[in-house]
Design an enzyme around this catalytic site. Structure first.
Site, PDB file in Angstrom:
ATOM      1  N   CYS A   1     -25.665  52.305 -12.472  1.00 31.38           N
ATOM      2  CA  CYS A   1     -26.215  52.081 -13.789  1.00 31.38           C
ATOM      3  C   CYS A   1     -25.195  51.671 -14.890  1.00 31.38           C
ATOM      4  O   CYS A   1     -24.028  51.598 -14.684  1.00 31.38           O
ATOM      5  CB  CYS A   1     -26.631  53.358 -14.267  1.00 31.38           C
ATOM      6  SG  CYS A   1     -25.620  54.695 -14.550  1.00 31.38           S
TER       7      CYS A   1
ATOM      8  N   CYS B   1     -22.468  60.284 -13.745  1.00 28.73           N
ATOM      9  CA  CYS B   1     -22.059  58.734 -13.872  1.00 28.73           C
ATOM     10  C   CYS B   1     -20.453  59.011 -13.945  1.00 28.73           C
ATOM     11  O   CYS B   1     -19.794  57.940 -13.231  1.00 28.73           O
ATOM     12  CB  CYS B   1     -22.760  57.838 -14.655  1.00 28.73           C
ATOM     13  SG  CYS B   1     -24.502  58.111 -14.812  1.00 28.73           S
TER      14      CYS B   1
ATOM     15  N   CYS C   1     -28.876  59.246  -6.871  1.00 30.26           N
ATOM     16  CA  CYS C   1     -29.303  58.235  -7.741  1.00 30.26           C
ATOM     17  C   CYS C   1     -29.054  56.816  -7.011  1.00 30.26           C
ATOM     18  O   CYS C   1     -29.649  55.756  -7.020  1.00 30.26           O
ATOM     19  CB  CYS C   1     -28.696  57.971  -9.163  1.00 30.26           C
ATOM     20  SG  CYS C   1     -26.875  58.004  -8.956  1.00 30.26           S
TER      21      CYS C   1
ATOM     22  N   ASP D   1     -26.282  55.162  -6.542  1.00 31.56           N
ATOM     23  CA  ASP D   1     -25.342  54.378  -7.186  1.00 31.56           C
ATOM     24  C   ASP D   1     -24.002  54.528  -6.448  1.00 31.56           C
ATOM     25  O   ASP D   1     -23.700  55.613  -5.940  1.00 31.56           O
ATOM     26  CB  ASP D   1     -25.065  54.619  -8.824  1.00 31.56           C
ATOM     27  CG  ASP D   1     -26.278  54.387  -9.564  1.00 31.56           C
ATOM     28  OD1 ASP D   1     -27.409  53.594  -8.805  1.00 31.56           O
ATOM     29  OD2 ASP D   1     -26.213  54.630 -10.617  1.00 31.56           O
TER      30      ASP D   1
END
Ligand code: FES
Length: 143
Positions: free
Chosen positions: A64, A108, A38, A40
């Protein structure tokens, strides 16, 4: 499509009002991890005293909302704890504390666990110590 109920109230609270955002100057350990899929990035700063107690913890996340909420919760969970207790702050523990995350957002919270481990790893390297059970996270992108 409605997003009602996708995220728990706790996730929304930590996303809207993240705790411990920022940097610690001269931190005992700094860990930066990235998720290649992603893109991130999360960075965690730890201030650890001579007794091995985490006196302060701050984070910065380029990621995110679930990553922001996870890092906010993770920093709250390690503050005031010993290093060994901080090792118990796994992504599962963070997720539980947040009352869960949707399946597609589990990675995450893993970023938060890895950022703590990367910061502890940095602490070990700087202070020439080892922490039982600690491995350098594979997504560690500390310079
Ligand atoms: Fe990558 Fe959340 S989507 S950390």
């Amino acid at each position: 499509m409605s997003y009602d109920g996708v995220y728990s109230d706790k996730v929304m609270d930590h996303f809207m009002n993240p705790r411990n955002v920022g940097e610690i100057e001269g931190a005992s350990g700094v860990g930066t991890v990235g998720n290649a899929k992603c893109g991130d990035i999360m960075r965690i700063y730890l201030d650890i005293d001579d007794d091995g107690i985490i006196r302060d913890c701050k984070f910065k996340t380029f990621g995110c909302g679930a990553a922001v909420a996870s890092s906010s919760m993770a920093t709250e969970m390690v503050k005031g704890k010993s290093i060994q207790e901080a090792m118990q702050v796994t992504n599962k523990a963070v997720m539980e504390a947040l009352d869960g995350l949707p399946q597609v957002k589990i990675h995450c919270s893993l970023l938060a666990e890895e950022a703590i481990h990367a910061a502890l790893w940095d602490y070990c390297e700087k202070h020439n110590v080892t922490i039982e059970g600690l491995k350098r996270p594979k997504n560690d992108i500390n310079d």
